[in-house]
Design an enzyme around this catalytic site. Sequence first.
Site, PDB file in Angstrom:
ATOM      1  N   LYS A  23      52.439  46.084  34.929  1.00 36.00           N
ATOM      2  CA  LYS A  23      52.203  46.842  36.156  1.00 36.00           C
ATOM      3  C   LYS A  23      53.495  47.177  36.878  1.00 36.00           C
ATOM      4  O   LYS A  23      53.644  48.247  37.426  1.00 36.00           O
ATOM      5  CB  LYS A  23      51.273  46.056  37.081  1.00 36.00           C
ATOM      6  CG  LYS A  23      50.910  46.829  38.317  1.00 36.00           C
ATOM      7  CD  LYS A  23      49.442  46.831  38.576  1.00 36.00           C
ATOM      8  CE  LYS A  23      49.053  47.796  39.662  1.00 36.00           C
ATOM      9  NZ  LYS A  23      48.672  49.113  39.134  1.00 36.00           N
ATOM     10  N   ASN A  62      63.951  37.054  34.512  1.00 37.51           N
ATOM     11  CA  ASN A  62      63.342  38.388  34.583  1.00 37.51           C
ATOM     12  C   ASN A  62      64.471  39.397  34.760  1.00 37.51           C
ATOM     13  O   ASN A  62      65.275  39.254  35.672  1.00 37.51           O
ATOM     14  CB  ASN A  62      62.386  38.429  35.782  1.00 37.51           C
ATOM     15  CG  ASN A  62      61.986  39.850  36.167  1.00 37.51           C
ATOM     16  OD1 ASN A  62      61.794  40.148  37.331  1.00 37.51           O
ATOM     17  ND2 ASN A  62      61.863  40.724  35.215  1.00 37.51           N
ATOM     18  N   GLY A  63      64.520  40.379  33.866  1.00 36.39           N
ATOM     19  CA  GLY A  63      65.561  41.405  33.965  1.00 36.39           C
ATOM     20  C   GLY A  63      66.156  41.653  32.594  1.00 36.39           C
ATOM     21  O   GLY A  63      65.564  41.307  31.568  1.00 36.39           O
ATOM     22  N   GLU A 100      47.213  55.647  28.436  1.00 34.38           N
ATOM     23  CA  GLU A 100      47.644  54.302  28.804  1.00 34.38           C
ATOM     24  C   GLU A 100      46.634  53.222  28.412  1.00 34.38           C
ATOM     25  O   GLU A 100      47.012  52.147  27.956  1.00 34.38           O
ATOM     26  CB  GLU A 100      47.851  54.313  30.326  1.00 34.38           C
ATOM     27  CG  GLU A 100      48.343  53.055  30.944  1.00 34.38           C
ATOM     28  CD  GLU A 100      48.563  53.217  32.443  1.00 34.38           C
ATOM     29  OE1 GLU A 100      47.999  54.148  33.057  1.00 34.38           O
ATOM     30  OE2 GLU A 100      49.288  52.395  33.010  1.00 34.38           O
ATOM     31  N   CYS A 151      58.423  40.962  33.528  1.00 32.61           N
ATOM     32  CA  CYS A 151      58.306  39.521  33.375  1.00 32.61           C
ATOM     33  C   CYS A 151      58.098  38.921  34.760  1.00 32.61           C
ATOM     34  O   CYS A 151      58.543  39.452  35.758  1.00 32.61           O
ATOM     35  CB  CYS A 151      59.522  38.859  32.753  1.00 32.61           C
ATOM     36  SG  CYS A 151      59.983  39.531  31.167  1.00 32.61           S
ATOM     37  N   ARG A 198      52.888  41.621  35.554  1.00 31.38           N
ATOM     38  CA  ARG A 198      54.280  41.938  35.229  1.00 31.38           C
ATOM     39  C   ARG A 198      54.562  41.860  33.726  1.00 31.38           C
ATOM     40  O   ARG A 198      55.668  42.131  33.286  1.00 31.38           O
ATOM     41  CB  ARG A 198      55.222  40.972  35.964  1.00 31.38           C
ATOM     42  CG  ARG A 198      55.012  40.956  37.460  1.00 31.38           C
ATOM     43  CD  ARG A 198      55.917  39.946  38.115  1.00 31.38           C
ATOM     44  NE  ARG A 198      57.290  40.375  38.031  1.00 31.38           N
ATOM     45  CZ  ARG A 198      57.878  41.180  38.884  1.00 31.38           C
ATOM     46  NH1 ARG A 198      57.205  41.661  39.902  1.00 31.38           N
ATOM     47  NH2 ARG A 198      59.138  41.526  38.736  1.00 31.38           N
ATOM     48  N   LYS A 224      46.374  58.406  32.375  1.00 29.90           N
ATOM     49  CA  LYS A 224      45.378  57.319  32.429  1.00 29.90           C
ATOM     50  C   LYS A 224      44.771  57.108  31.053  1.00 29.90           C
ATOM     51  O   LYS A 224      44.635  55.998  30.567  1.00 29.90           O
ATOM     52  CB  LYS A 224      44.269  57.703  33.383  1.00 29.90           C
ATOM     53  CG  LYS A 224      44.001  57.180  34.718  1.00 29.90           C
ATOM     54  CD  LYS A 224      44.685  56.129  35.427  1.00 29.90           C
ATOM     55  CE  LYS A 224      46.132  55.893  35.244  1.00 29.90           C
ATOM     56  NZ  LYS A 224      46.939  55.868  36.412  1.00 29.90           N
ATOM     57  N   GLU A 243      47.779  63.363  35.572  1.00 32.65           N
ATOM     58  CA  GLU A 243      47.376  61.986  35.842  1.00 32.65           C
ATOM     59  C   GLU A 243      46.204  61.576  34.946  1.00 32.65           C
ATOM     60  O   GLU A 243      46.155  60.447  34.442  1.00 32.65           O
ATOM     61  CB  GLU A 243      47.039  61.836  37.333  1.00 32.65           C
ATOM     62  CG  GLU A 243      46.588  60.454  37.776  1.00 32.65           C
ATOM     63  CD  GLU A 243      47.553  59.324  37.465  1.00 32.65           C
ATOM     64  OE1 GLU A 243      48.695  59.570  37.065  1.00 32.65           O
ATOM     65  OE2 GLU A 243      47.144  58.152  37.603  1.00 32.65           O
ATOM     66  N   TRP A 262      57.233  40.358  29.403  1.00 32.81           N
ATOM     67  CA  TRP A 262      57.072  41.705  28.881  1.00 32.81           C
ATOM     68  C   TRP A 262      58.310  41.931  28.020  1.00 32.81           C
ATOM     69  O   TRP A 262      59.437  41.955  28.515  1.00 32.81           O
ATOM     70  CB  TRP A 262      57.009  42.732  30.012  1.00 32.81           C
ATOM     71  CG  TRP A 262      56.800  44.119  29.519  1.00 32.81           C
ATOM     72  CD1 TRP A 262      55.641  44.672  29.077  1.00 32.81           C
ATOM     73  CD2 TRP A 262      57.797  45.143  29.405  1.00 32.81           C
ATOM     74  NE1 TRP A 262      55.846  45.969  28.705  1.00 32.81           N
ATOM     75  CE2 TRP A 262      57.156  46.293  28.887  1.00 32.81           C
ATOM     76  CE3 TRP A 262      59.153  45.209  29.693  1.00 32.81           C
ATOM     77  CZ2 TRP A 262      57.831  47.488  28.647  1.00 32.81           C
ATOM     78  CZ3 TRP A 262      59.827  46.399  29.454  1.00 32.81           C
ATOM     79  CH2 TRP A 262      59.157  47.515  28.939  1.00 32.81           C
ATOM     80  N   HIS A 308      51.402  78.842  24.908  1.00 34.49           N
ATOM     81  CA  HIS A 308      52.803  78.923  24.477  1.00 34.49           C
ATOM     82  C   HIS A 308      53.171  77.817  23.492  1.00 34.49           C
ATOM     83  O   HIS A 308      54.351  77.523  23.328  1.00 34.49           O
ATOM     84  CB  HIS A 308      53.729  78.901  25.700  1.00 34.49           C
ATOM     85  CG  HIS A 308      53.561  80.107  26.572  1.00 34.49           C
ATOM     86  ND1 HIS A 308      53.948  81.376  26.188  1.00 34.49           N
ATOM     87  CD2 HIS A 308      52.981  80.262  27.789  1.00 34.49           C
ATOM     88  CE1 HIS A 308      53.653  82.248  27.139  1.00 34.49           C
ATOM     89  NE2 HIS A 308      53.052  81.586  28.125  1.00 34.49           N
TER      90      HIS A 308
HETATM   91  O1  M6R Z   1      54.948  50.531  41.115  1.00 31.96           O
HETATM   92  P1  M6R Z   1      55.233  51.952  40.804  1.00 31.96           P
HETATM   93  O2  M6R Z   1      54.324  52.912  41.495  1.00 31.96           O
HETATM   94  O3  M6R Z   1      56.673  52.328  41.061  1.00 31.96           O
HETATM   95  O4  M6R Z   1      54.986  52.120  39.257  1.00 31.96           O
HETATM   96  C1  M6R Z   1      55.303  53.314  38.601  1.00 31.96           C
HETATM   97  C2  M6R Z   1      54.679  53.373  37.231  1.00 31.96           C
HETATM   98  O5  M6R Z   1      55.159  52.342  36.433  1.00 31.96           O
HETATM   99  C3  M6R Z   1      53.153  53.290  37.299  1.00 31.96           C
HETATM  100  O6  M6R Z   1      52.626  54.285  38.120  1.00 31.96           O
HETATM  101  C4  M6R Z   1      52.552  53.436  35.894  1.00 31.96           C
HETATM  102  O7  M6R Z   1      52.781  54.721  35.416  1.00 31.96           O
HETATM  103  C5  M6R Z   1      51.058  53.112  35.950  1.00 31.96           C
HETATM  104  N1  M6R Z   1      50.787  52.039  35.047  1.00 31.96           N
HETATM  105  C6  M6R Z   1      50.195  54.241  35.559  1.00 31.96           C
HETATM  106  O8  M6R Z   1      48.853  53.902  35.610  1.00 31.96           O
END
Ligand code: M6R
Length: 605
Positions: free
Chosen positions: A600, A110-111, A485, A2, A27, A482, A478, A86, A501
């Site tokens: 993010k 926020n929190g 996500e 948030c 956020r 991606k 990764e 969020w 396995h």
């Molecule tokens: O700001 P940060 O690097 O600590 O964030 C960690 C993850 O939340 C962040 O890398 C998330 O997995 C990304 N959205 C992936 O693309």
Amino acid sequence: MCGIVGYLGTKPAAPVLLQGLKRLEYRGYDSAGIALLHRGALYAVKQKGKVGELERKIEEIEKGGATKRVGCAAAESRIGIGHTRWATHGAPSPQNAHPHLFGKFAIVHNGIIENFAALKESCLLRGEKFSSETDSEVIAHLLAQNDCGDLLQTLQKTAALLEGSFAIAVISLNAPDAIAVCRNKSPLIVGRGKEGLYAASDIPALASSADEIFPLSDGEFALLQGETIKFFDKTGEIDKKPLALSLRADLPNLCGFSHYMRKEMSEIPAAIASSLQKIEVDFRFSHFCEVLCQTEYLQIVACGTAYHSGIAAKYAVEALARIPVEVRVASEYRYCDPIVKKNTLAIAVSQSGETADTLAAAQLAKEKGAYLLAVTNAPYSSLTEIADFHLETGAGREIGVAATKSFNAQLAALYFLALSLAKAKGKAADFSALQTLPALSEEVLSDIEKIKQFAPVFAAAKSVYFIGRGADYCAALEGSLKLKEISYLPSEGYPAGELKHGTLALVEKGTPVVAIITQKKFAEKTMNAVCEVYARGGRVLLITSLAEYAARKEVEQSFLIPRCEELFSPILSVIPLQALAYYTALERGNDPDKPRNLAKSVTVE
Ligand code: M6R
């Protein structure tokens, strides 16, 4: 997560709040709302969805004209607070959107208020009615209960009852020219500009309006009133110096690209180059090399993409410096009573420097005696505040929720660190291998549109698998993150040798599998897994720097990347994987910059 904002000053508040919220949308974007104080009354406008939807609603209200009091407030009020959400407690809906109003108070939060259930229960017993399912609404009720006529004291009394994480901004009919704010484990800054005073979750919200920015620490309060800002902690009023930052350069701009994610991928070469440059300077002018000489163990804590960069670092550090490296997901590390041996260097990797789990894990490692290094993409953050030493990556601001250039920048920094550790341990360390990476990544990007042709097959898949060995396994992880996500396709990244396995049972006729092969010594071994996939009817897309494997009959499609030092290859091989996720998301009609359910910066547990 948030994002919260507050403004009081000489301009109409609504547009200022909306602009701040737009810049905090990374956020969270489940709902948005603002509350305004105007002529002795509080008004709230809330809307499900992104800030743009709220903006349209406010425009409609304003068009309704001055006959509607809320329209009048939206056009004229000079003081207000805002929120982009969020969702944690309660579905994304207008009812659960902030601000929450009760009695003479309006709040944004926020929190997570961890003891909200007990607090809410006591409010309900008093006969108070709640209009949302959120944990946050209870704050407005407690403010009303603790109302002593003084806004700051009322907030201080209320905050003392709260457990959990919170950044809160409050306006009240008791103080029509004031905003009170406080912080505990959620980021908060306040700012002063020519046209007013501001509060926000993060610097970008104030980048074009505030001339001075003051970060709050946990347990601190600020009262913004008239033209002054006063700061308080538990000892009383305190002095604060503004951050020494340039605030005007950092405004978002698509520069002709359709999405930030694609634009940010195009910035990968610059992100790598600038990270290497910054880190070299940081090393040259610091005591950190002495820390490296003493380091016997490495613990890396991080989440998501940053965790994957930690895995890449493990392969590089163990191979080059022969130091054992433990990489832990921060949310696990923090609750597992980790063993921290003498001479441990703990590295917290976080693009934002604000991820709650990473912060808690980093703090714990430090308490247990580790030297704490923060690798972040932010010049200032909660993580940099607690770290013993900070390496800032040079990716520049990243807006897309899916991390792209910040990952490549983290890898550049961590590879530099791996070589520095090797050097400190008297091992061979060829730093020149790093200097070629910006140009090589440029080369990958020059071909990247070719990936588009693969998107329809992936977009139509039920599930997708990514496989690799060693450093290529990190790229597989990764690539898979991606894809899931932003395309919402079920996907897994797997060590190629582990496929047989269990996971191989999921491969059937037509299942797309992405294999990554960049390390000669593992190539034939990974090809074994490719053959196993092919034998079951799977369709293999190969990302490789070894052209001979692209010609193999088991490989249906391939994408060639240039060769580099093999340990560092994820920095290049991840680029086509980022592109694959991007084009697959577009093919499926998704917004790659704002994937559903995500944000993010994850500042809650
Ligand atoms: O700001 P940060 O690097 O600590 O964030 C960690 C993850 O939340 C962040 O890398 C998330 O997995 C990304 N959205 C992936 O693309």
